[in-house]
Scaffold this motif. Structure first.
Motif, PDB file in Angstrom:
ATOM      1  N   ILE A 387     -11.312 -74.448  29.118  1.00  0.00           N
ATOM      2  CA  ILE A 387     -11.763 -74.184  29.719  1.00  0.00           C
ATOM      3  C   ILE A 387     -10.829 -74.690  30.910  1.00  0.00           C
ATOM      4  N   GLY A 388     -10.478 -74.828  32.478  1.00  0.00           N
ATOM      5  CA  GLY A 388     -10.109 -75.483  33.116  1.00  0.00           C
ATOM      6  C   GLY A 388     -11.038 -75.319  34.480  1.00  0.00           C
ATOM      7  N   TYR A 389     -11.550 -76.869  34.262  1.00  0.00           N
ATOM      8  CA  TYR A 389     -12.817 -77.024  35.805  1.00  0.00           C
ATOM      9  C   TYR A 389     -12.175 -78.043  36.553  1.00  0.00           C
ATOM     10  N   PHE A 390     -12.712 -77.860  38.114  1.00  0.00           N
ATOM     11  CA  PHE A 390     -12.324 -78.545  39.504  1.00  0.00           C
ATOM     12  C   PHE A 390     -13.677 -78.306  39.770  1.00  0.00           C
ATOM     13  N   ALA A 391     -14.361 -79.267  39.937  1.00  0.00           N
ATOM     14  CA  ALA A 391     -15.494 -80.024  40.077  1.00  0.00           C
ATOM     15  C   ALA A 391     -15.458 -80.303  41.797  1.00  0.00           C
ATOM     16  N   GLN A 392     -16.997 -79.712  42.283  1.00  0.00           N
ATOM     17  CA  GLN A 392     -16.697 -80.115  43.406  1.00  0.00           C
ATOM     18  C   GLN A 392     -16.549 -81.313  44.220  1.00  0.00           C
TER      19      GLN A 392
END
Length: 670
Positions: A387-392
């Motif tokens: 998973i590649g996660y871009f947080a708000q």
């Protein structure tokens, strides 16, 4: 009108504007565009008086009133409604004059003060403020909550509402959409279209600019260029202009080369000396056409995933939310936001996640990203899921004191420890080169992240995600702080990405370009949305209309009026099958409704009495206001003003009690 003629503007040693000229006419809605750092915010600072021109002529009508969004985070225990009402500086001045006139005992002054108070819109100020607050996504139950009880993003929404509350001839908006979700964005667009004054807006949302502007001013190379039309029209006109400039530049270069060749060949020959000298003078007199210096493009790509499990993820009867606080009493249940989710995420899907703020979009994404654990139910990950996660909020994953290089080195160690390295280069020089692909070159790799702009932080997060070679991208508002060029680069990279994308964004251009299906997070569940973004905007309009009608049916006077003013948004019922009720279920529901009706009967009676009293007070208020416009006797005007003030105070008290009662009734109905 606003005029700039040969204006020079500096910030420190940097020249922001150099002999720049432009004219902005009353009533125009202008989009201000240009690269990050070109000087858009500095131009705003000159317009509001924070900066002064260093040369040239700048004028703005002295009688114009100005409104803009304060950039500081408000810290106050005032209610949301009171905080926004105070944005109306005309009303505040009128209220202050009423107080001063009453203290002076001067009847004439009191008469004029009450007339000014009436003209300032005191009678509907609270309703106007609440319309703005509700339009920007707040709930009716939050209208009287203290400002400090809201998170940073919601407090900035209140700052925006406060700016819109202020009567103005000139409205300056610097990235007003950054803290908004799509439903609030649609509402803001409709509000700005009705705004009567002159407006300048800085935004990196192309669809927003297209919707609200009719003129575009481009800042480039310390110059201002005006284009008639919105952002899309500006792009077309500028591309034509660039093509013409490039053609003219090429022709001039050919001519210069021909002249220089003649000069070099014949200047030493006496018979040709005069002709050579005349060509030298012609070359000196020639007004040079600048070469085409297009804005530096930023491009990147996601690496091919090492594998693509299918399905990527499976959710069965999953409940998402938040665990009880650590200091909560033992046995406190978790807070459920989204429930009964049974869905699969497949390889190659492009899913846009829609839903109003607070419905659970970020909760869903955080749970899939493993930042939150599911409260119950089953979540099964495919083998090799990466998973590649871009947080708000970018700082959720960034350390302000660390540099980009330190972030990459730490990422290598974490990924190596987890056994996930799959061919990435890990030497420091390789990491420097990789950072350079994302415009982190030279000394920037050693600059503390906390001192960087929002756009630079977002680019660093993207860099870290790309390096990990994910096969599932979870992007929660990735375009906040990104300029238009970087948004375009992200859109292109996502379209080339071979894995799966789950995207939460208020950037409709990005959603349209990337997503081929949508999930709706609403009313505690997740369901497919059968339609495109235009259908979703119509859904929002229909939903707001439905909510207003429900408010009317329940006898909600003040908040219903505010909600009506707050729309254009509303939304149609979600398109999902409704299970049929059995006779036993209908009987139990009828018994439950009867019990609720009995329990809330006294409350409803009190609400009815309040409605009747408010109706009588409103009628009396309207009569007195009409009287103020006809009478000229100072004593009568002063007496009428005092009575109006008393009526407004009683209406405020009744509205507060009305809200308390309706909340109790709604709670009993759950």
């Amino acid at each position: 009108m606003i005029t700039l003629k040969n204006v020079v503007l500096r910030r420190g040693a940097k020249v922001i504007l150099d002999s720049a000229s432009v004219t902005l006419n009353p009533g125009e809605k202008i989009g201000l565009v240009g690269r990050n750092g070109a000087g858009k915010s500095s131009l705003f600072a000159m317009l509001n008086g924070s900066l002064h021109e260093d040369g040239g002529d700048f004028s703005i009508p002295a009688q114009w009133s100005m409104a803009q969004v304060a950039q500081d985070m408000p810290e106050t225990d005032q209610s949301a409604t009171a905080f926004v009402v105070e944005g109306d500086v005309v009303l505040l001045a009128a209220q202050a004059e009423v107080a001063a006139s009453e203290a002076s005992g001067d009847g004439d002054r009191m008469a004029h003060a009450y007339m000014a108070l009436y003209d300032s819109g005191a009678h509907d100020a609270q309703a106007r403020a609440q319309a703005l607050i509700l339009g920007l996504g707040f709930k009716v139950s939050e209208l009287d909550n203290p400002v400090n009880s809201f998170s940073g993003g919601w407090r900035m929404r209140l700052q925006l509402a406060r700016a819109l509350m202020c009567p103005s001839d000139l409205l300056l908006l610097d990235e007003p959409t950054n803290h908004l979700d799509l439903d609030a964005l649609v509402w803001l667009e409709a509000w700005l279209k009705k705004y009567q004054g002159t407006m300048l807006v800085i935004s990196h949302d192309r669809e927003f600019l297209d919707a609200v502007t009719d003129v575009t001013v481009h800042i480039e190379s310390a110059k201002l260029t005006r284009y008639g039309g919105n952002y899309s029209k500006f792009e077309d006109l500028r591309s034509e202009q660039m093509a013409l400039q490039q053609t003219a530049f090429a022709k001039q270069q050919d001519k210069i080369a021909h002249l220089q060749k003649f000069i070099a060949r014949f200047k030493a020959k006496a018979s040709k000396a005069k002709q050579a000298q005349s060509r030298v003078k012609a070359l000196d007199r020639m007004e040079k056409i600048a070469p085409l210096l297009a804005e530096a493009d930023f491009t990147f790509e996601f690496k091919e995933p090492a594998n693509l499990p299918n399905p990527m993820l499976s959710m069965q009867n999953a409940f998402f939310g938040y665990p009880p606080p650590e200091d909560a009493p033992e046995g406190t249940p978790p807070t459920v936001i989204v429930q009964n989710v049974s869905k699969s995420v497949l390889a190659g899907q492009r899913i846009g996640i829609l839903g109003a703020n607070g419905q659970g979009k970020s909760t869903l994404v955080k749970t899939v990203a493993r930042a939150l654990a599911p409260i119950s139910g089953d979540m099964t990950e495919g083998k090799g899921l990466n998973i590649g996660y871009f947080a708000q909020q970018e700082l959720d994953v960034l350390r302000p004191a660390d540099t980009p290089l330190e972030h990459m080195i730490r990422l290598v160690k974490e990924v190596t420890a987890a056994g996930k390295i799959s061919g990435q280069q890990t030497r420091e020089q390789d990491l420097r080169s990789f950072l350079g692909m994302f415009n982190f070159g030279g000394d920037m790799v050693k600059q503390a992240v906390g001192s960087m702009s929002g756009g630079e932080k977002a680019r660093l997060v993207l860099c870290m995600i790309v390096w990990q070679r994910p096969n599932l991208l979870l992007l929660d508002e990735p375009t906040n702080h990104l300029d238009l060029a970087t948004r375009e680069a992200l859109s292109m990279a996502l379209n080339e990405f071979e894995g799966t994308v789950m995207l939460v964004s208020h950037d409709r251009a990005l959603l349209r370009a990337v997503c081929d299906e949508f999930w709706m997070v609403s009313r505690g569940g997740v369901a497919p949305f059968d339609g495109d973004l235009d259908d979703y905007q119509r859904y929002l309009l229909d939903e707001a209309k439905r909510q207003r009608e429900e408010a009317k049916k329940s006898g909600n006077a003040a908040p219903a009026a505010a909600a009506k003013s707050a729309a254009p948004v509303t939304a149609a019922e979600e398109k999902k099958p409704v299970p049929r009720e059995t006779p036993e279920q209908r009987k139990l529901d009828a018994q439950r409704r009867q019990q609720q009706a009995e329990a809330t009967k006294p409350l409803r009676k009190e609400v009815e009495k309040i409605d009747q009293r408010m109706k009588a007070l409103t009628t009396e208020r309207d009569s007195l206001q009409a009287l103020l416009t006809t009478t000229t006797a100072p004593a009568e005007i002063a007496q009428t003003g005092k009575r109006l003030k008393a009526i407004e105070g009683e209406i405020d008290m009744l509205e507060e009690r009305w809200l308390e009662l309706t909340e109790q009734i709604e709670t009993a109905a759950v």
